[in-house]
Design a protein around this motif. Structure first.
Motif, PDB file in Angstrom:
ATOM      1  N   TYR A  37       0.828  -1.210   0.000  1.00 39.67           N
ATOM      2  CA  TYR A  37       0.000   0.000   0.000  1.00 39.67           C
ATOM      3  C   TYR A  37       0.862   1.260   0.000  1.00 39.67           C
ATOM      4  CZ  TYR A  37      -3.311   3.239   2.463  1.00 39.67           C
ATOM      5  OH  TYR A  37      -4.105   4.278   2.867  1.00 39.67           O
ATOM      6  N   ARG A  38       1.961   1.250   0.743  1.00 34.59           N
ATOM      7  CA  ARG A  38       2.811   2.442   0.859  1.00 34.59           C
ATOM      8  C   ARG A  38       4.127   2.296   0.103  1.00 34.59           C
ATOM      9  NH1 ARG A  38       3.698   3.796   6.854  1.00 34.59           N
ATOM     10  NH2 ARG A  38       4.699   5.618   5.901  1.00 34.59           N
ATOM     11  N   SER A  47       2.875  10.236  -1.423  1.00 33.30           N
ATOM     12  CA  SER A  47       2.225   9.167  -0.674  1.00 33.30           C
ATOM     13  C   SER A  47       1.409   9.792   0.452  1.00 33.30           C
ATOM     14  CB  SER A  47       3.282   8.197  -0.119  1.00 33.30           C
ATOM     15  OG  SER A  47       2.655   7.048   0.438  1.00 33.30           O
ATOM     16  N   ILE A  48       1.131   9.017   1.484  1.00 26.88           N
ATOM     17  CA  ILE A  48       0.614   9.569   2.731  1.00 26.88           C
ATOM     18  C   ILE A  48       1.770   9.557   3.718  1.00 26.88           C
ATOM     19  CG2 ILE A  48      -1.777   8.854   2.311  1.00 26.88           C
ATOM     20  CD1 ILE A  48      -1.292   6.583   4.373  1.00 26.88           C
ATOM     21  N   ARG A  49       1.861  10.599   4.542  1.00 27.75           N
ATOM     22  CA  ARG A  49       2.989  10.707   5.471  1.00 27.75           C
ATOM     23  C   ARG A  49       2.511  11.260   6.807  1.00 27.75           C
ATOM     24  NH1 ARG A  49       6.944   9.571   2.035  1.00 27.75           N
ATOM     25  NH2 ARG A  49       6.727  10.309  -0.127  1.00 27.75           N
ATOM     26  N   ARG A  50       3.257  10.921   7.852  1.00 21.62           N
ATOM     27  CA  ARG A  50       2.924  11.445   9.164  1.00 21.62           C
ATOM     28  C   ARG A  50       2.989  12.970   9.165  1.00 21.62           C
ATOM     29  NH1 ARG A  50       2.509   7.855  13.232  1.00 21.62           N
ATOM     30  NH2 ARG A  50       3.461   5.789  12.961  1.00 21.62           N
ATOM     31  N   ARG A  51       2.118  13.570   9.946  1.00 20.84           N
ATOM     32  CA  ARG A  51       2.156  15.018  10.093  1.00 20.84           C
ATOM     33  C   ARG A  51       3.555  15.432  10.567  1.00 20.84           C
ATOM     34  NH1 ARG A  51      -1.706  18.760  10.200  1.00 20.84           N
ATOM     35  NH2 ARG A  51      -3.325  17.143  10.115  1.00 20.84           N
ATOM     36  N   GLY A  52       4.103  16.407   9.933  1.00 22.94           N
ATOM     37  CA  GLY A  52       5.453  16.849  10.266  1.00 22.94           C
ATOM     38  C   GLY A  52       6.527  16.207   9.417  1.00 22.94           C
ATOM     39  N   THR A 124       3.026   8.237  -7.863  1.00 20.63           N
ATOM     40  CA  THR A 124       2.297   8.188  -6.595  1.00 20.63           C
ATOM     41  C   THR A 124       2.062   6.746  -6.166  1.00 20.63           C
ATOM     42  OG1 THR A 124       0.191   8.338  -7.791  1.00 20.63           O
ATOM     43  CG2 THR A 124       1.149  10.396  -6.995  1.00 20.63           C
ATOM     44  N   THR A 125       2.015   6.549  -4.871  1.00 19.80           N
ATOM     45  CA  THR A 125       1.824   5.215  -4.307  1.00 19.80           C
ATOM     46  C   THR A 125       0.363   4.795  -4.365  1.00 19.80           C
ATOM     47  OG1 THR A 125       1.424   6.062  -2.083  1.00 19.80           O
ATOM     48  CG2 THR A 125       3.730   5.627  -2.689  1.00 19.80           C
ATOM     49  N   ILE A 126       0.109   3.525  -4.093  1.00 24.95           N
ATOM     50  CA  ILE A 126      -1.278   3.061  -3.991  1.00 24.95           C
ATOM     51  C   ILE A 126      -1.991   3.828  -2.887  1.00 24.95           C
ATOM     52  CG2 ILE A 126      -2.751   1.095  -3.389  1.00 24.95           C
ATOM     53  CD1 ILE A 126      -0.710  -0.714  -4.758  1.00 24.95           C
ATOM     54  N   ALA A 127      -1.296   4.077  -1.780  1.00 23.26           N
ATOM     55  CA  ALA A 127      -1.901   4.829  -0.675  1.00 23.26           C
ATOM     56  C   ALA A 127      -2.352   6.208  -1.139  1.00 23.26           C
ATOM     57  CB  ALA A 127      -0.908   4.955   0.477  1.00 23.26           C
ATOM     58  N   LEU A 227       0.299  -0.758 -10.413  1.00 28.50           N
ATOM     59  CA  LEU A 227       1.242  -0.776  -9.298  1.00 28.50           C
ATOM     60  C   LEU A 227       1.243  -2.128  -8.591  1.00 28.50           C
ATOM     61  CD1 LEU A 227       0.737   2.789  -7.771  1.00 28.50           C
ATOM     62  CD2 LEU A 227       2.872   1.854  -8.701  1.00 28.50           C
ATOM     63  N   ARG A 228       0.083  -2.752  -8.490  1.00 32.33           N
ATOM     64  CA  ARG A 228       0.023  -4.086  -7.877  1.00 32.33           C
ATOM     65  C   ARG A 228       0.766  -5.109  -8.743  1.00 32.33           C
ATOM     66  NH1 ARG A 228      -4.572  -6.219  -4.229  1.00 32.33           N
ATOM     67  NH2 ARG A 228      -2.616  -6.938  -3.299  1.00 32.33           N
ATOM     68  N   ASP A 229       0.635  -4.980 -10.060  1.00 35.50           N
ATOM     69  CA  ASP A 229       1.370  -5.865 -10.966  1.00 35.50           C
ATOM     70  C   ASP A 229       2.876  -5.670 -10.806  1.00 35.50           C
ATOM     71  OD1 ASP A 229      -1.012  -6.860 -11.960  1.00 35.50           O
ATOM     72  OD2 ASP A 229      -1.018  -5.548 -13.719  1.00 35.50           O
TER      73      ASP A 229
END
Length: 239
Positions: A37-38, A47-52, A124-127, A227-229
């Motif tokens: 996913y990431r 992607s998605i990332r932690r705040r900060g 970009t990632t799957i996330a 991306l999964r492939d």
């Protein structure tokens, strides 16, 4: 209207298309792991990332995890859409406001001659792709069928948990599907039925908004499938 089990009315065609994509997409998302996913296949992914920890200037989200977003611009793939908006009478100021760019940038695009240069878009990632779809459809529902007041960027609590992200995503998509199934012929033709504040939804008949939403669903799910492939094949390539 139906022809041998196939709906041919305007809403029916869009619903059948949505259902077909959803069926394929659900299969393609089955078994998605947190690592996959990431997964960032190249440096500099969004992607998605932690705040900060976000590295993009406009990353957003209401919780501990943010969705990457860069500086606003109009991608080359949308130059034709900008030209159509201008030809239909939309002012340069309104176009600039919709795209969050300067008037000068819109004028530059409208004055462009020849085919545009390909975009240098981030990988970009799957996330990210799943989060982007979730955000778009959650906001689309709020501003067409909901209270039309919640900021779309505050509607989705992004998560690093792939299973939870998929579960929440399908809940939003099923709510969207249930609501659009109730839309009348008059509402399909109503300009501004959707007041979604990003883009041109308030200036378009709702049928155009639904068409665009299906397109968004199709192309991002196709990217996720690829991306999964690639994830599966990452250690099986030839030397």
């Amino acid at each position: 209207m139906e022809t041998e089990g196939v709906r041919t009315d305007r809403l029916g065609v869009l619903l059948d298309q949505f259902d077909s994509v959803r069926e394929k997409a659900q299969v393609r998302l089955t078994g998605l792991s947190d690592e996959e996913y990431r997964w960032e296949p190249v440096p500099g992914c969004w992607s998605i990332r932690r705040r900060g920890e976000a590295t993009t200037p406009r990353a957003f989200g209401p919780g501990d995890w943010l969705l990457d977003q860069g500086a606003p611009d109009i991608p080359a793939s949308e130059y034709a859409e900008v030209a159509r908006q201008a030809a239909d009478g939309m002012s340069v100021v309104k176009i600039a406001d919709d795209w969050s760019v300067s008037v000068e940038r819109v004028e530059q695009i409208l004055g462009h001659v020849g085919p545009p240069e390909p975009d240098e878009s981030p990988v970009t990632t799957i996330a990210w792709r799943l989060g982007h779809l979730h955000f778009c459809f959650a906001g689309g529902w709020e501003w067409a069928f909901g209270e039309r007041r919640q900021e779309p960027k505050e509607l989705v609590d992004f998560t690093p948990d792939a299973g939870l992200a998929v579960e929440r995503f399908w809940a939003v998509m099923d709510r969207w599907r249930e609501s659009i199934a109730t839309v009348t012929e008059e509402q399909l033709d109503t300009i501004g039925f959707s007041q979604y504040p990003y883009g041109s939804d308030p200036d378009e008949p709702f049928i155009a908004v639904l068409w665009g939403a299906n397109l968004e669903f199709i192309h991002h799910m196709a990217e996720i499938a690829l991306l999964r492939d690639l994830w599966r094949a990452r250690f099986t390539g030839r030397d």
